[in-house]
Design a protein around this motif. Structure first.
Motif, mmCIF file in Angstrom:
data_model
loop_
_atom_site.group_PDB
_atom_site.id
_atom_site.type_symbol
_atom_site.label_atom_id
_atom_site.label_comp_id
_atom_site.label_asym_id
_atom_site.label_seq_id
_atom_site.Cartn_x
_atom_site.Cartn_y
_atom_site.Cartn_z
ATOM 1 N N ALA A 259 0.828 -1.211 0.000
ATOM 2 C CA ALA A 259 0.000 0.000 0.000
ATOM 3 C C ALA A 259 0.863 1.262 0.000
ATOM 4 C CB ALA A 259 -0.940 -0.011 1.205
ATOM 5 N N VAL A 260 1.966 1.236 0.733
ATOM 6 C CA VAL A 260 2.848 2.401 0.796
ATOM 7 C C VAL A 260 3.532 2.637 -0.540
ATOM 8 C CG1 VAL A 260 5.011 3.241 1.812
ATOM 9 C CG2 VAL A 260 3.219 2.339 3.288
ATOM 10 N N ASP A 261 3.915 1.561 -1.218
ATOM 11 C CA ASP A 261 4.510 1.707 -2.557
ATOM 12 C C ASP A 261 3.509 2.358 -3.517
ATOM 13 O OD1 ASP A 261 6.829 0.558 -1.686
ATOM 14 O OD2 ASP A 261 6.413 -1.435 -2.533
ATOM 15 N N GLU A 262 2.254 1.926 -3.433
ATOM 16 C CA GLU A 262 1.213 2.512 -4.279
ATOM 17 C C GLU A 262 0.990 3.981 -3.928
ATOM 18 O OE1 GLU A 262 -2.142 0.019 -3.554
ATOM 19 O OE2 GLU A 262 -1.425 -1.627 -4.811
ATOM 20 N N LEU A 263 1.031 4.277 -2.626
ATOM 21 C CA LEU A 263 0.853 5.655 -2.173
ATOM 22 C C LEU A 263 1.979 6.548 -2.678
ATOM 23 C CD1 LEU A 263 -0.554 7.785 -0.390
ATOM 24 C CD2 LEU A 263 0.808 6.941 1.528
ATOM 25 N N GLU A 264 3.206 6.046 -2.630
ATOM 26 C CA GLU A 264 4.355 6.824 -3.094
ATOM 27 C C GLU A 264 4.224 7.147 -4.581
ATOM 28 O OE1 GLU A 264 9.110 6.667 -2.363
ATOM 29 O OE2 GLU A 264 8.175 4.818 -3.100
ATOM 30 N N ALA A 265 3.804 6.155 -5.360
ATOM 31 C CA ALA A 265 3.642 6.376 -6.798
ATOM 32 C C ALA A 265 2.527 7.378 -7.071
ATOM 33 C CB ALA A 265 3.339 5.045 -7.490
ATOM 34 N N ALA A 266 1.418 7.274 -6.323
ATOM 35 C CA ALA A 266 0.297 8.198 -6.524
ATOM 36 C C ALA A 266 0.688 9.613 -6.128
ATOM 37 C CB ALA A 266 -0.909 7.724 -5.710
ATOM 38 N N ALA A 267 1.453 9.751 -5.053
ATOM 39 C CA ALA A 267 1.888 11.085 -4.621
ATOM 40 C C ALA A 267 2.831 11.699 -5.640
ATOM 41 C CB ALA A 267 2.563 10.990 -3.252
ATOM 42 N N HIS A 268 3.709 10.877 -6.208
ATOM 43 C CA HIS A 268 4.648 11.364 -7.227
ATOM 44 C C HIS A 268 3.891 11.932 -8.432
ATOM 45 C CE1 HIS A 268 8.279 11.622 -9.648
ATOM 46 N NE2 HIS A 268 7.680 10.919 -10.598
ATOM 47 N N GLN A 269 2.738 11.309 -8.736
ATOM 48 C CA GLN A 269 1.912 11.777 -9.857
ATOM 49 C C GLN A 269 0.953 12.884 -9.437
ATOM 50 O OE1 GLN A 269 -0.024 8.217 -11.244
ATOM 51 N NE2 GLN A 269 1.893 7.242 -11.862
ATOM 52 N N GLN A 270 1.052 13.309 -8.133
ATOM 53 C CA GLN A 270 0.169 14.325 -7.570
ATOM 54 C C GLN A 270 -1.300 13.975 -7.809
ATOM 55 O OE1 GLN A 270 2.421 17.907 -9.195
ATOM 56 N NE2 GLN A 270 2.061 18.573 -7.086
ATOM 57 N N ALA A 271 -1.620 12.734 -7.441
ATOM 58 C CA ALA A 271 -2.990 12.258 -7.590
ATOM 59 C C ALA A 271 -3.933 13.067 -6.707
ATOM 60 C CB ALA A 271 -3.063 10.780 -7.199
ATOM 61 N N GLU A 272 -5.212 12.977 -6.990
ATOM 62 C CA GLU A 272 -6.199 13.702 -6.192
ATOM 63 C C GLU A 272 -6.281 13.098 -4.795
ATOM 64 O OE1 GLU A 272 -9.686 13.450 -8.640
ATOM 65 O OE2 GLU A 272 -9.282 15.391 -9.553
ATOM 66 N N THR A 273 -6.746 13.921 -3.861
ATOM 67 C CA THR A 273 -6.754 13.494 -2.458
ATOM 68 C C THR A 273 -7.601 12.251 -2.214
ATOM 69 O OG1 THR A 273 -8.547 15.076 -2.035
ATOM 70 C CG2 THR A 273 -6.300 15.792 -1.539
ATOM 71 N N GLY A 274 -8.661 12.083 -2.989
ATOM 72 C CA GLY A 274 -9.506 10.898 -2.805
ATOM 73 C C GLY A 274 -8.727 9.616 -2.997
ATOM 74 N N VAL A 275 -7.857 9.587 -4.010
ATOM 75 C CA VAL A 275 -7.018 8.417 -4.272
ATOM 76 C C VAL A 275 -6.041 8.199 -3.123
ATOM 77 C CG1 VAL A 275 -5.262 7.452 -5.815
ATOM 78 C CG2 VAL A 275 -7.212 8.715 -6.769
ATOM 79 N N LEU A 276 -5.424 9.293 -2.669
ATOM 80 C CA LEU A 276 -4.436 9.191 -1.596
ATOM 81 C C LEU A 276 -5.075 8.753 -0.286
ATOM 82 C CD1 LEU A 276 -2.390 12.402 -2.429
ATOM 83 C CD2 LEU A 276 -1.829 10.047 -3.019
ATOM 84 N N HIS A 277 -6.242 9.317 0.026
ATOM 85 C CA HIS A 277 -6.948 8.911 1.239
ATOM 86 C C HIS A 277 -7.262 7.418 1.211
ATOM 87 C CE1 HIS A 277 -7.626 12.409 3.694
ATOM 88 N NE2 HIS A 277 -8.049 13.117 2.673
ATOM 89 N N ALA A 278 -7.682 6.918 0.048
ATOM 90 C CA ALA A 278 -8.029 5.506 -0.073
ATOM 91 C C ALA A 278 -6.808 4.619 0.179
ATOM 92 C CB ALA A 278 -8.606 5.234 -1.457
ATOM 93 N N LEU A 279 -5.650 5.047 -0.312
ATOM 94 C CA LEU A 279 -4.431 4.257 -0.127
ATOM 95 C C LEU A 279 -3.955 4.309 1.326
ATOM 96 C CD1 LEU A 279 -2.577 5.185 -3.431
ATOM 97 C CD2 LEU A 279 -3.552 2.961 -2.823
ATOM 98 N N ILE A 280 -4.093 5.471 1.965
ATOM 99 C CA ILE A 280 -3.721 5.583 3.366
ATOM 100 C C ILE A 280 -4.633 4.702 4.217
ATOM 101 C CG2 ILE A 280 -3.609 7.148 5.346
ATOM 102 C CD1 ILE A 280 -2.845 9.359 3.323
ATOM 103 N N THR A 281 -5.934 4.713 3.896
ATOM 104 C CA THR A 281 -6.887 3.862 4.610
ATOM 105 C C THR A 281 -6.548 2.387 4.407
ATOM 106 O OG1 THR A 281 -8.647 5.511 4.397
ATOM 107 C CG2 THR A 281 -9.325 3.245 4.838
ATOM 108 N N LYS A 282 -6.169 2.025 3.181
ATOM 109 C CA LYS A 282 -5.784 0.644 2.882
ATOM 110 C C LYS A 282 -4.590 0.214 3.735
ATOM 111 C CE LYS A 282 -4.004 -2.217 -0.928
ATOM 112 N NZ LYS A 282 -3.627 -2.220 -2.379
ATOM 113 N N ALA A 283 -3.591 1.087 3.816
ATOM 114 C CA ALA A 283 -2.406 0.776 4.612
ATOM 115 C C ALA A 283 -2.746 0.685 6.098
ATOM 116 C CB ALA A 283 -1.330 1.835 4.378
#
Length: 311
Positions: A259-283
């Motif tokens: 989950a953290v690897d996915e979060l890092e990739a999403a943050a690098h792409q400056q994904a929207e907060t909804g995506v990031l929140h979902a990954l943080i919740t997953k982790a």
């Protein structure tokens, strides 16, 4: 941002203690700059952490660096003002109340989850550098814990909190030192709720863009800034340090790492907060089963810190 919010942020990040120590070290002379080594010796922080926190304080215009060869740091006038308010809050204000509530809640959990009035009246809550917690302060703290549903109390006409029991919400709150129990009382712009199904604390935040919620709620998608990406990456680095600990359950390590690897990739792409929140919740959900261990608690805390960057 009001002063009580600033005090809370400084206290939770550890920068508050550093600012107070800097004020103490430079109090004797308006021209004295304290060296980083002095702050390291006077605190429990590593050299790297002291320097990082000082840079963050400088970014907030609370400290200034000596640009000469001698180097060193001292608080700005605003830093001295904020430090005075922080000290007052720790001694008799919000952060003192926060300390009392959290200590009582921790003692209640340690006592097996419930206590009689005689029990909690006898608890020794005194700590070095703090004044004793009086009976009326304990009662006020239990009133607020009950109102916030962190505890349940049996109250009688003769006395309040004759028997007190910690709730699942209260147990979860103890896993989240980054969330202030008193936040709703001081208008910090966020409230707290608990997803009872998984025992993970969710938060509802307000910002200029509207509501942003985690948990089983609609999330307003907002593009994150470069500064937020930097802070997320700092949080991910801290999380990976915990993931490397030998006392962490291997299954938790694997699931959270993914989950953290996915979060890092999403943050690098400056994904929207909804995506990031979902990954943080997953982790966080992956880490939940290890919450009872020291490593698991530390893991949940670092993930919560990442979530706080999206406020």
């Amino acid at each position: 941002m009001n002063d009580s919010h600033i005090h809370a942020q400084l206290h939770q990040s550890g920068r508050g203690a550093l600012l107070l120590k800097l004020v103490e070290l430079t109090a004797e002379s308006p021209h004295h700059y304290a060296a980083s080594r002095e702050l390291e010796d006077a605190s429990n922080m590593t050299e790297q952490n002291v320097r990082y926190q000082l840079v963050k304080l400088r970014e907030s215009d609370l400290v200034v660096a000596d640009e000469s060869m001698a180097g060193g740091w001292r608080p700005t006038p605003e830093g001295s003002r904020i430090a005075a308010g922080l000290q007052s809050s720790l001694e008799e204000g919000q952060l003192w109340l926060e300390h009392t509530m959290r200590t009582l809640l921790g003692n209640l959990k340690a006592a097996g989850g419930e206590a009689t009035r005689d029990d909690w009246m006898s608890w020794d809550l005194h700590e070095d550098g703090r004044t004793p917690v009086a009976l009326d302060e304990r009662e006020q703290a239990f009133d607020l814990l009950e109102e916030s549903k962190y505890t349940k109390s049996l109250n009688a006409w003769q006395a309040s909190h004759v028997r007190v029991e910690i709730t699942s919400r209260g147990r979860t709150a103890l896993m989240r030192p980054d969330v202030l129990l008193t936040s709703g009382l001081f208008g910090h712009g966020h409230s707290t709720n608990v997803d009872q199904r998984i025992g993970i604390q969710a938060q509802t935040f307000r910002n200029d863009g509207g509501a942003v919620q985690t948990g089983d709620h609609t999330v307003q998608n907002i593009t994150i800034t470069n500064a937020q990406v930097e802070r997320i990456n700092e949080g991910i680095a801290a999380t990976r340090e915990v993931l490397a600990r030998e006392d962490l359950d291997e299954r938790v390590r694997t699931e959270v790492s993914v989950a953290v690897d996915e979060l890092e990739a999403a943050a690098h792409q400056q994904a929207e907060t909804g995506v990031l929140h979902a990954l943080i919740t997953k982790a966080t959900m992956a880490a939940a089963s290890s919450a009872g261990s020291a490593a698991g608690g530390a893991l949940i805390q670092t993930l919560a810190t990442i979530g706080a960057t999206l406020i």
